[in-house]
Design a protein around this motif. Structure first.
Motif, PDB file in Angstrom:
ATOM      1  N   GLY A 333       6.723 -36.699 -53.194  1.00 51.71           N
ATOM      2  CA  GLY A 333       8.263 -36.703 -53.737  1.00 51.71           C
ATOM      3  C   GLY A 333       8.337 -35.501 -54.578  1.00 51.71           C
ATOM      4  O   GLY A 333       7.458 -34.687 -54.776  1.00 51.71           O
ATOM      5  N   GLY A 334       9.570 -35.512 -55.068  1.00 57.77           N
ATOM      6  CA  GLY A 334       9.851 -34.409 -56.171  1.00 57.77           C
ATOM      7  C   GLY A 334       9.740 -32.878 -55.684  1.00 57.77           C
ATOM      8  O   GLY A 334       9.732 -32.555 -54.453  1.00 57.77           O
ATOM      9  N   MET A 335       9.325 -31.941 -56.649  1.00 60.75           N
ATOM     10  CA  MET A 335       9.072 -30.725 -56.261  1.00 60.75           C
ATOM     11  C   MET A 335       7.850 -30.194 -55.250  1.00 60.75           C
ATOM     12  O   MET A 335       7.880 -29.255 -54.656  1.00 60.75           O
ATOM     13  CB  MET A 335       9.127 -29.683 -57.391  1.00 60.75           C
ATOM     14  CG  MET A 335      10.525 -29.777 -58.429  1.00 60.75           C
ATOM     15  SD  MET A 335      11.792 -29.148 -57.411  1.00 60.75           S
ATOM     16  CE  MET A 335      11.524 -27.726 -56.980  1.00 60.75           C
ATOM     17  N   ALA A 336       7.078 -31.154 -55.271  1.00 61.34           N
ATOM     18  CA  ALA A 336       5.793 -30.890 -54.396  1.00 61.34           C
ATOM     19  C   ALA A 336       6.052 -31.088 -53.003  1.00 61.34           C
ATOM     20  O   ALA A 336       5.940 -30.379 -52.121  1.00 61.34           O
ATOM     21  CB  ALA A 336       4.812 -32.271 -54.873  1.00 61.34           C
ATOM     22  N   GLY A 337       7.129 -32.044 -52.696  1.00 64.16           N
ATOM     23  CA  GLY A 337       7.686 -32.117 -51.340  1.00 64.16           C
ATOM     24  C   GLY A 337       8.555 -30.841 -51.033  1.00 64.16           C
ATOM     25  O   GLY A 337       8.517 -30.315 -50.105  1.00 64.16           O
ATOM     26  N   VAL A 338       9.198 -30.302 -51.995  1.00 61.48           N
ATOM     27  CA  VAL A 338      10.073 -29.150 -51.943  1.00 61.48           C
ATOM     28  C   VAL A 338       9.286 -27.930 -51.544  1.00 61.48           C
ATOM     29  O   VAL A 338       9.397 -27.218 -50.361  1.00 61.48           O
ATOM     30  CB  VAL A 338      11.126 -28.891 -52.956  1.00 61.48           C
ATOM     31  CG1 VAL A 338      11.787 -27.590 -52.814  1.00 61.48           C
ATOM     32  CG2 VAL A 338      12.087 -29.904 -53.219  1.00 61.48           C
ATOM     33  N   ALA A 339       8.155 -27.729 -52.294  1.00 58.42           N
ATOM     34  CA  ALA A 339       7.166 -26.583 -52.177  1.00 58.42           C
ATOM     35  C   ALA A 339       6.476 -26.688 -50.548  1.00 58.42           C
ATOM     36  O   ALA A 339       6.423 -25.638 -50.171  1.00 58.42           O
ATOM     37  CB  ALA A 339       6.146 -26.860 -53.034  1.00 58.42           C
ATOM     38  N   ALA A 340       6.342 -27.934 -50.151  1.00 59.49           N
ATOM     39  CA  ALA A 340       5.771 -28.087 -48.902  1.00 59.49           C
ATOM     40  C   ALA A 340       6.479 -27.677 -47.829  1.00 59.49           C
ATOM     41  O   ALA A 340       6.010 -27.033 -46.814  1.00 59.49           O
ATOM     42  CB  ALA A 340       5.229 -29.687 -48.632  1.00 59.49           C
ATOM     43  N   VAL A 341       7.812 -28.042 -47.915  1.00 59.26           N
ATOM     44  CA  VAL A 341       8.762 -27.407 -46.948  1.00 59.26           C
ATOM     45  C   VAL A 341       9.014 -26.128 -46.801  1.00 59.26           C
ATOM     46  O   VAL A 341       9.228 -25.376 -46.100  1.00 59.26           O
ATOM     47  CB  VAL A 341      10.421 -28.401 -47.248  1.00 59.26           C
ATOM     48  CG1 VAL A 341      11.421 -27.796 -46.249  1.00 59.26           C
ATOM     49  CG2 VAL A 341      10.145 -29.724 -47.151  1.00 59.26           C
ATOM     50  N   ILE A 342       8.842 -25.399 -48.307  1.00 55.40           N
ATOM     51  CA  ILE A 342       8.958 -24.104 -48.382  1.00 55.40           C
ATOM     52  C   ILE A 342       7.672 -23.245 -47.443  1.00 55.40           C
ATOM     53  O   ILE A 342       7.860 -22.072 -46.979  1.00 55.40           O
ATOM     54  CB  ILE A 342       9.076 -23.415 -49.829  1.00 55.40           C
ATOM     55  CG1 ILE A 342      10.498 -23.805 -50.389  1.00 55.40           C
ATOM     56  CG2 ILE A 342       8.912 -21.986 -49.837  1.00 55.40           C
ATOM     57  CD1 ILE A 342      10.596 -23.708 -51.807  1.00 55.40           C
ATOM     58  N   GLY A 343       6.634 -24.055 -47.770  1.00 52.83           N
ATOM     59  CA  GLY A 343       5.318 -23.622 -47.000  1.00 52.83           C
ATOM     60  C   GLY A 343       5.475 -23.614 -45.650  1.00 52.83           C
ATOM     61  O   GLY A 343       5.035 -22.874 -44.795  1.00 52.83           O
ATOM     62  N   ILE A 344       6.209 -24.729 -45.013  1.00 54.30           N
ATOM     63  CA  ILE A 344       6.496 -24.649 -43.730  1.00 54.30           C
ATOM     64  C   ILE A 344       7.218 -23.715 -43.158  1.00 54.30           C
ATOM     65  O   ILE A 344       6.741 -22.933 -42.304  1.00 54.30           O
ATOM     66  CB  ILE A 344       7.206 -26.128 -43.350  1.00 54.30           C
ATOM     67  CG1 ILE A 344       6.276 -27.188 -43.504  1.00 54.30           C
ATOM     68  CG2 ILE A 344       7.785 -26.024 -41.837  1.00 54.30           C
ATOM     69  CD1 ILE A 344       7.140 -28.645 -43.580  1.00 54.30           C
ATOM     70  N   ALA A 345       8.072 -23.044 -44.200  1.00 53.96           N
ATOM     71  CA  ALA A 345       8.884 -22.012 -43.390  1.00 53.96           C
ATOM     72  C   ALA A 345       8.176 -20.804 -43.367  1.00 53.96           C
ATOM     73  O   ALA A 345       8.531 -19.869 -42.337  1.00 53.96           O
ATOM     74  CB  ALA A 345      10.099 -21.647 -44.686  1.00 53.96           C
ATOM     75  N   PHE A 346       7.205 -20.550 -44.186  1.00 50.52           N
ATOM     76  CA  PHE A 346       6.362 -19.296 -44.308  1.00 50.52           C
ATOM     77  C   PHE A 346       5.627 -19.573 -42.817  1.00 50.52           C
ATOM     78  O   PHE A 346       5.376 -18.534 -42.050  1.00 50.52           O
ATOM     79  CB  PHE A 346       5.475 -19.483 -45.351  1.00 50.52           C
ATOM     80  CG  PHE A 346       4.567 -18.266 -45.391  1.00 50.52           C
ATOM     81  CD1 PHE A 346       4.908 -17.029 -45.842  1.00 50.52           C
ATOM     82  CD2 PHE A 346       3.403 -18.336 -44.812  1.00 50.52           C
ATOM     83  CE1 PHE A 346       3.842 -15.803 -46.010  1.00 50.52           C
ATOM     84  CE2 PHE A 346       2.173 -17.263 -44.767  1.00 50.52           C
ATOM     85  CZ  PHE A 346       2.705 -15.980 -45.236  1.00 50.52           C
ATOM     86  N   PHE A 347       4.725 -20.447 -42.641  1.00 52.09           N
ATOM     87  CA  PHE A 347       3.879 -20.732 -41.562  1.00 52.09           C
ATOM     88  C   PHE A 347       4.545 -20.716 -40.075  1.00 52.09           C
ATOM     89  O   PHE A 347       4.101 -20.180 -39.123  1.00 52.09           O
ATOM     90  CB  PHE A 347       2.980 -21.866 -41.579  1.00 52.09           C
ATOM     91  CG  PHE A 347       2.053 -21.182 -42.546  1.00 52.09           C
ATOM     92  CD1 PHE A 347       0.857 -20.678 -42.496  1.00 52.09           C
ATOM     93  CD2 PHE A 347       2.005 -22.088 -43.918  1.00 52.09           C
ATOM     94  CE1 PHE A 347       0.058 -20.253 -43.534  1.00 52.09           C
ATOM     95  CE2 PHE A 347       0.994 -21.926 -44.847  1.00 52.09           C
ATOM     96  CZ  PHE A 347      -0.056 -20.847 -44.773  1.00 52.09           C
TER      97      PHE A 347
END
Length: 438
Positions: A333-347
């Protein structure tokens, strides 16, 4: 034509065609802004709001094959002009959609825009791929697609400030009489008129430039005898393209990739709002400066890495990384999940052009129809968001919807592994040929 003027002609054609990548990237990445905007205006569920993506990507399924036939008949240039005309017409339809305050008219406008985009993508992707040395096709297409990524950065930031207006608070809205509430929502919905009118005018200007542009001929398309293929011949070409294993696999992979990308971008604002408690405009900034910037950086980084790593192997690694990050988005949850989604966008940034280029590599006369099949598979963007929305509504948890993109990335890893084996076999054959001549 001198060598210098020939290079200038290729360069200007590349620049103008690349501008199309930016424009369709920009309008596509307004969809994540439209979804929460229209969801409020029409009181939609997550599944109902996903119809925005369905209207867009069903058009790819409908138009991809006619687009391929159009390219064979009139050539890349006139196909692009036709696509731009549909694009502009759909954008102009947003004006009566806002005036009538009907969700169906918004969906129709998006469908017409997407019909134009399907023609543009069917024409522009193979044209860029063939506009230069064959061995640089994947890198060239990734470079052009990088401007699509740039649009993914800018569109949410600009769109949020033009479309996501500060409306009446929900509590106050619900307390209004029905007629006043509908009038208030209709006024908020009208915020789309200015941005889409501006888009229509820009697209019409680009169409005029293409009309006067002399584009270098590439491949077999371009009118003439080859371009005047009868419907029976076109059908035969389609069946021949479908027999190529690389094209079939690429169509399957592209179906799941586009579905995954649409899930990630379209539901980001809702995800960030629910998982991390961000306001919608703040979530849109994370979508632009986070996902969008990660996406465009990933495109440029991937183009550079392909100088040193085989494109299929890089795609395989990136697909596994996206699958892992999707699992994090589901359960963190929280910003860790948001960071994971941003990582998906990169890869996932290199996936569309790499799948496309690997699919039509060596297709020869089947390039146009192979391109149509791969573009047709973009209909995955209509199907997978519905799966995402259904899972989210059924579990009452938007995070669990990321099970859909997780599955998609595993399918892409399967495609990449098969393509890597094929690349390895081709390299082995080439090395044997070199040794025989030594």
């Amino acid at each position: 034509m001198t060598e210098a003027s020939s290079r200038q002609s290729y360069a200007f054609a590349f620049v103008m065609t690349t501008s199309l990548f930016f424009m369709w990237g920009f309008v596509h990445n307004l969809d994540p802004i439209l979804i929460p905007h229209l969801r409020r205006a029409f009181n939609l569920t997550v599944l109902q709001s996903a119809l925005v993506d369905s209207a867009v990507f069903v058009a790819y399924f409908v138009m991809a094959l006619p687009a391929g036939m159009l390219i064979r008949r009139v050539g890349y240039k006139w196909a692009m002009i036709f696509g731009l005309s549909l694009f502009a017409a759909g954008a102009l339809l947003f004006l009566p959609a806002a005036d009538t305050h009907r969700y169906a008219v918004f969906l129709a406008a998006l469908f017409i825009i997407a019909c134009g985009l399907a023609v543009l993508e069917t024409a522009a992707n193979p044209y860029i791929s063939m506009l230069g040395r064959p061995e640089r096709a994947v890198q060239r297409l990734n470079l052009a697609q990088s401007f699509n990524g740039l649009a993914a950065t800018l569109a949410p930031i600009v769109g949020a400030r033009l479309i996501l207006v500060d409306g009446v608070p929900d509590a106050q809205l619900q307390a209004m009489p029905e007629s006043l509430r509908q009038a208030t929502l209709a006024a908020e919905a009208a915020s789309v008129k200015g941005p889409y009118l501006a888009i229509a005018l820009v697209i019409m200007l680009i169409a005029v430039i293409f009309y006067f542009l002399k584009m270098p001929a590439v491949g077999a398309a371009g009118g003439g005898a080859a371009g005047q293929a009868a419907p029976a011949a076109a059908g035969s070409a389609l069946l021949r393209a479908m027999r190529k294993a690389s094209i079939r696999r690429a169509a399957i992979a592209q179906f799941f990739y586009v579905g995954a990308q649409v899930c990630v971008f379209s539901f980001f604002i809702l995800y960030a709002s629910q998982a991390a408690g961000l306001a919608q405009v703040a979530a849109a900034d994370y979508l632009g400066w986070g996902c969008g910037l990660a996406f465009v950086c990933g495109r440029f980084a991937g183009t550079w890495l392909m100088k040193y790593f085989a494109s299929a192997r890089l795609l395989f690694s990136y697909a596994l990384a996206c699958a892992g990050l999707s699992a994090v988005a589901m359960f963190a949850g929280g910003m860790a999940g948001v960071a994971a989604v941003i990582g998906i966008a990169f890869f996932m940034s290199i996936m569309f052009p790499t799948i496309f280029a690997l699919g039509i590599h060596g297709a020869g006369a089947d390039t146009e129809m192979g391109s149509s099949l791969i573009i047709m598979s973009i209909v995955g963007g209509a199907v997978l968001p519905l799966v995402f929305g259904y899972i989210s509504d059924a579990t009452h948890n938007l995070q669990y919807g990321f099970a859909a993109p997780l599955l998609c990335f595993l399918v892409i890893a399967w495609f990449a592994r098969a393509a890597a084996r094929e690349q390895g076999a081709q390299a082995a054959v080439a090395n044997d040929g070199v040794l025989q001549h030594v």
